[in-house]
Design a protein around this motif. Structure first.
Motif, mmCIF file in Angstrom:
data_model
loop_
_atom_site.group_PDB
_atom_site.id
_atom_site.type_symbol
_atom_site.label_atom_id
_atom_site.label_comp_id
_atom_site.label_asym_id
_atom_site.label_seq_id
_atom_site.Cartn_x
_atom_site.Cartn_y
_atom_site.Cartn_z
ATOM 1 N N LYS A 50 -13.122 -9.163 17.288
ATOM 2 C CA LYS A 50 -12.973 -8.028 16.363
ATOM 3 C C LYS A 50 -11.565 -7.924 15.788
ATOM 4 N N LYS A 71 -17.005 2.265 18.595
ATOM 5 C CA LYS A 71 -17.866 2.658 17.454
ATOM 6 C C LYS A 71 -17.272 3.846 16.701
ATOM 7 N N VAL A 112 -13.884 4.722 16.493
ATOM 8 C CA VAL A 112 -12.420 4.681 16.340
ATOM 9 C C VAL A 112 -12.031 3.751 15.201
ATOM 10 N N LYS A 113 -11.075 4.213 14.374
ATOM 11 C CA LYS A 113 -10.547 3.344 13.306
ATOM 12 C C LYS A 113 -9.183 2.831 13.723
ATOM 13 N N ASN A 114 -8.903 1.584 13.445
ATOM 14 C CA ASN A 114 -7.584 0.987 13.672
ATOM 15 C C ASN A 114 -7.110 1.080 15.131
ATOM 16 N N PRO A 115 -7.930 0.623 16.059
ATOM 17 C CA PRO A 115 -7.560 0.757 17.468
ATOM 18 C C PRO A 115 -6.530 -0.272 17.926
ATOM 19 N N TYR A 118 -4.503 3.570 16.700
ATOM 20 C CA TYR A 118 -5.052 4.581 17.615
ATOM 21 C C TYR A 118 -5.132 3.952 19.011
#
Ligand code: FAD
Length: 255
Positions: A205, A179, A181-184, A106
């Motif tokens: 991270k 916070k 967002v998945k798989n940025p 993403y």
């Protein structure tokens, strides 16, 4: 890349100290590969401004190319004097492009200060492809912003003085955005201290990222060696103009 004496179509102030110039160049537009590339401009034939200045490409629409610039010193000051129907001497397009693997990640786009220019270009390309993104644009104060803070549309502005958007820097905005967002994967351009701070968050991270680096440079084609940036892995250097300006975030070191 080529040198073109390009006709100026528009040169307008869009925020405090920030201008957008649109010029026409069929040949540079033909050679343009995508967001991340830049041009290097000479304002006039005046001996006081003999050195070109790099400017990221903010948009390409058919044969019309836009740059967005902040008035820093003598050349950007001189740029503001140019009008529609004047010409500008442009070398370009120069450099590589962002590489967005949006099937896997993403995209979070971050532009700090005048680093917004390639970020807005990338944002437009991704939105045109129907890809969901979040964009964060930071400035010192609201007067330097020309966009709308709109979290519902995933557009976050930040200001150091809190006069619009998130109160703080793009890092404060990024911590909020991450916070939800998945798989940025992050795509960022801005001053080196900003990129350095983002790099530390990424390392903590394990988030992948690409940075467009705006080192001070003179020639833009690899002769002057002015735009060196240390490699992260060893004691060697990249040239921002020839190897970049876009790098994987874990390839470059900020000192
Ligand atoms: C690949 C690339 C893309 C760029 N894209 C843009 C863009 O889209 N829009 C834009 O406004 N600018 C951009 N820049 C920066 C721009 O080229 C410089 O701001 C330019 O030197 C300004 O010229 P000037 O004569 O007005 O100011 P100068 O007299 O050259 O600079 C005035 C002062 O500003 C500071 N300064 C200028 N440039 C930098 C820099 N790169 N890093 C740190 N400090 C600096 C220095 O302290 C300097 O003394 C880009 C630079 C690079 C390398």
């Amino acid at each position: 890349m080529i040198i073109d004496k390009s006709d100026i179509i528009e040169n307008t102030q869009i925020a405090e100290g920030i201008w957008r110039m649109v010029f026409k160049s069929v040949e540079i537009a033909d050679r343009y590969l995508g967001a991340g590339q830049f041009v290097s401009v000479l304002t006039d034939d005046n001996w006081e401004h003999p050195i070109r200045r790099p400017m990221s490409i903010a948009d390409v629409n058919e044969d019309k190319i836009s740059i967005i610039y902040k008035v820093f010193g003598s050349v950007t000051q001189a740029l503001t004097k140019l009008k529609s129907k004047d010409y500008i001497d442009v070398l370009g397009p120069i450099g590589n492009t962002f590489n967005v693997d949006y099937d896997t990640f993403y995209p979070i786009l971050i532009g700090g200060g005048i680093g917004l220019s390639p970020i807005l270009n990338l944002s437009k390309c991704l939105v045109q492809k129907g890809i969901s993104i979040t964009t964060i644009i930071g400035a010192k104060t609201s007067k330097e912003h020309f966009l709308q803070h709109n979290p519902n549309k995933n557009m976050f502005l930040s200001t150091d003085d809190g006069t619009i958007g998130i109160n703080g820097t793009v890092i404060d905005a990024l911590n909020i955005v991450l916070k939800g967002v998945k798989n940025p994967k992050i795509f960022a351009c801005g001053p080196e201290p900003m990129l350095f701070s983002i790099q530390k968050i990424l390392e903590e991270k394990s988030i992948p990222a690409q940075f467009s680096v705006e080192s001070y440079m003179a020639c833009g084609v690899g002769f002057c060696q002015g735009c060196v940036i240390p490699k992260k892995q060893n004691n060697e250097y990249y040239l921002v103009c020839k190897d970049g300006p876009v790098f994987e975030a874990n390839e470059v070191k900020f000192e």
